[in-house]
Design a protein around this motif. Structure first.
Motif, PDB file in Angstrom:
ATOM      1  N   VAL A   1      71.245  54.528  65.733  1.00  0.00           N
ATOM      2  CA  VAL A   1      70.500  55.570  65.020  1.00  0.00           C
ATOM      3  C   VAL A   1      70.927  56.960  65.511  1.00  0.00           C
ATOM      4  O   VAL A   1      71.116  57.883  64.708  1.00  0.00           O
ATOM      5  CB  VAL A   1      68.982  55.365  65.202  1.00  0.00           C
ATOM      6  CG1 VAL A   1      68.206  56.574  64.694  1.00  0.00           C
ATOM      7  CG2 VAL A   1      68.530  54.102  64.480  1.00  0.00           C
TER       8      VAL A   1
ATOM      9  N   SER B   1      73.117  45.052  67.468  1.00  0.00           N
ATOM     10  CA  SER B   1      71.658  44.994  67.483  1.00  0.00           C
ATOM     11  C   SER B   1      71.146  43.882  66.576  1.00  0.00           C
ATOM     12  O   SER B   1      70.203  43.146  66.933  1.00  0.00           O
ATOM     13  CB  SER B   1      71.073  46.340  67.038  1.00  0.00           C
ATOM     14  OG  SER B   1      69.681  46.271  66.897  1.00  0.00           O
ATOM     15  N   MET B   2      71.773  43.730  65.418  1.00  0.00           N
ATOM     16  CA  MET B   2      71.336  42.695  64.482  1.00  0.00           C
ATOM     17  C   MET B   2      71.507  41.298  65.063  1.00  0.00           C
ATOM     18  O   MET B   2      70.583  40.465  65.009  1.00  0.00           O
ATOM     19  CB  MET B   2      72.112  42.826  63.172  1.00  0.00           C
ATOM     20  CG  MET B   2      71.729  44.026  62.330  1.00  0.00           C
ATOM     21  SD  MET B   2      72.864  44.285  60.942  1.00  0.00           S
ATOM     22  CE  MET B   2      72.698  42.738  60.064  1.00  0.00           C
TER      23      MET B   2
ATOM     24  N   GLY C   1      68.097  44.426  71.712  1.00  0.00           N
ATOM     25  CA  GLY C   1      68.014  44.844  70.319  1.00  0.00           C
ATOM     26  C   GLY C   1      67.623  46.288  70.159  1.00  0.00           C
ATOM     27  O   GLY C   1      68.215  47.037  69.369  1.00  0.00           O
TER      28      GLY C   1
ATOM     29  N   TYR D   1      70.490  48.928  71.526  1.00  0.00           N
ATOM     30  CA  TYR D   1      71.636  49.016  70.619  1.00  0.00           C
ATOM     31  C   TYR D   1      71.235  49.675  69.301  1.00  0.00           C
ATOM     32  O   TYR D   1      71.990  50.483  68.742  1.00  0.00           O
ATOM     33  CB  TYR D   1      72.221  47.625  70.366  1.00  0.00           C
ATOM     34  CG  TYR D   1      73.118  47.130  71.472  1.00  0.00           C
ATOM     35  CD1 TYR D   1      74.505  47.244  71.379  1.00  0.00           C
ATOM     36  CD2 TYR D   1      72.591  46.547  72.622  1.00  0.00           C
ATOM     37  CE1 TYR D   1      75.332  46.786  72.389  1.00  0.00           C
ATOM     38  CE2 TYR D   1      73.404  46.092  73.643  1.00  0.00           C
ATOM     39  CZ  TYR D   1      74.779  46.213  73.520  1.00  0.00           C
ATOM     40  OH  TYR D   1      75.599  45.773  74.540  1.00  0.00           O
ATOM     41  N   LEU D   2      70.049  49.351  68.800  1.00  0.00           N
ATOM     42  CA  LEU D   2      69.581  49.991  67.572  1.00  0.00           C
ATOM     43  C   LEU D   2      69.384  51.486  67.772  1.00  0.00           C
ATOM     44  O   LEU D   2      69.793  52.298  66.921  1.00  0.00           O
ATOM     45  CB  LEU D   2      68.265  49.351  67.125  1.00  0.00           C
ATOM     46  CG  LEU D   2      67.603  49.951  65.873  1.00  0.00           C
ATOM     47  CD1 LEU D   2      68.511  49.812  64.661  1.00  0.00           C
ATOM     48  CD2 LEU D   2      66.259  49.288  65.615  1.00  0.00           C
TER      49      LEU D   2
ATOM     50  N   PHE E   1      74.931  48.868  65.379  1.00  0.00           N
ATOM     51  CA  PHE E   1      74.008  48.257  64.430  1.00  0.00           C
ATOM     52  C   PHE E   1      74.266  46.756  64.309  1.00  0.00           C
ATOM     53  O   PHE E   1      73.337  45.944  64.297  1.00  0.00           O
ATOM     54  CB  PHE E   1      74.123  48.917  63.049  1.00  0.00           C
ATOM     55  CG  PHE E   1      73.412  50.236  62.937  1.00  0.00           C
ATOM     56  CD1 PHE E   1      72.196  50.449  63.559  1.00  0.00           C
ATOM     57  CD2 PHE E   1      73.963  51.266  62.201  1.00  0.00           C
ATOM     58  CE1 PHE E   1      71.539  51.668  63.461  1.00  0.00           C
ATOM     59  CE2 PHE E   1      73.317  52.492  62.091  1.00  0.00           C
ATOM     60  CZ  PHE E   1      72.097  52.688  62.723  1.00  0.00           C
TER      61      PHE E   1
ATOM     62  N   THR F   1      69.096  40.754  67.992  1.00  0.00           N
ATOM     63  CA  THR F   1      67.726  40.587  67.510  1.00  0.00           C
ATOM     64  C   THR F   1      67.533  39.189  66.938  1.00  0.00           C
ATOM     65  O   THR F   1      66.515  38.522  67.199  1.00  0.00           O
ATOM     66  CB  THR F   1      67.401  41.640  66.444  1.00  0.00           C
ATOM     67  OG1 THR F   1      67.507  42.952  67.032  1.00  0.00           O
ATOM     68  CG2 THR F   1      66.005  41.454  65.886  1.00  0.00           C
TER      69      THR F   1
END
Length: 208
Positions: free
Chosen positions: A195, A140-141, A187, A190-191, A137, A144
């Motif tokens: 999840v 990903s952040m 992004g 990885y997100l 997470f 992004t």
């Protein structure tokens, strides 16, 4: 135990990325540079980590403690953002040794992040999933955010490459395409991984 097919698939993707046409295209194309980056960290390395994850976990090389995902995520952020600073980015697109160093850094830190996410035994499956979700997470952040900053910039960030035109694309359009590639591959992958790991944690909670 090593899942040979996944490990071999990951190695094959990395070999195609580094030995294919992309490294030769990075001098003139930011989008090609970003495609190379995302192919390595978003496809090749996750496959390799999935293939060797159980072996790494059984070897005791990684323990899924809460400090570990934070540490590897911060290292990943420093390496990725550092190489996208204009001076280092210019070096990686101009000097073969700098490109090799950049790609080695990307691969190593990405492997650490994905091993935190995927290296687990039956006994550590839940704690490893939680730690891995945190790492994915966070990664990903920051990917992004970086992709958005690059893609939405009103003018070219990497002025040293303004004299290049990528396949007929102006420098700004080439940069925007690269930002979209980072968002759409890095992004999202990885997100999605984070999840999936959180779903595993919640599922195991529901069954206990």
């Amino acid at each position: 135990m090593i899942d040979r097919w996944l490990a071999f698939a990951g190695i094959a993707v990395l070999a195609l990325a580094w030995a294919g046409p992309l490294p030769g295209m990075v001098t003139g194309s930011f989008a090609a540079h970003m495609t190379l980056h995302m192919t390595v960290v978003g496809i090749g390395i996750p496959l390799l980590a999935a293939g060797i994850g159980r072996w790494v976990a059984r070897s005791g090389w990684m323990q899924s403690q809460m400090a570990l995902p934070i540490a590897v995520s911060v290292i990943d952020l420093i390496v990725v953002w550092g190489w996208h600073a204009p001076a280092l980015h210019h070096a990686s697109r101009s000097l073969p040794l700098a490109l090799a160093a950049e790609q080695a850094g990307f691969a190593l830190v990405s492997l650490l992040v994905w091993l935190v996410a995927l290296a687990s035994t039956a006994e550590t499956r839940r704690s490893a999933a939680l730690a891995g979700a945190m790492a994915l997470f966070f990664t990903s952040m920051h990917m992004t955010l970086l992709g958005a900053l690059i893609g939405l910039a009103p003018r070219p960030i990497y002025g040293t490459h303004l004299h290049h035109v990528a396949d007929g694309l102006p420098a700004l359009a080439d940069q925007q395409l690269g930002g979209v590639i980072m968002l759409g591959i890095g992004g999202v992958i990885y997100l999605a991984g984070g999840v999936a790991l959180m779903a595993r944690v919640l599922q195991r909670q529901a069954t206990t």
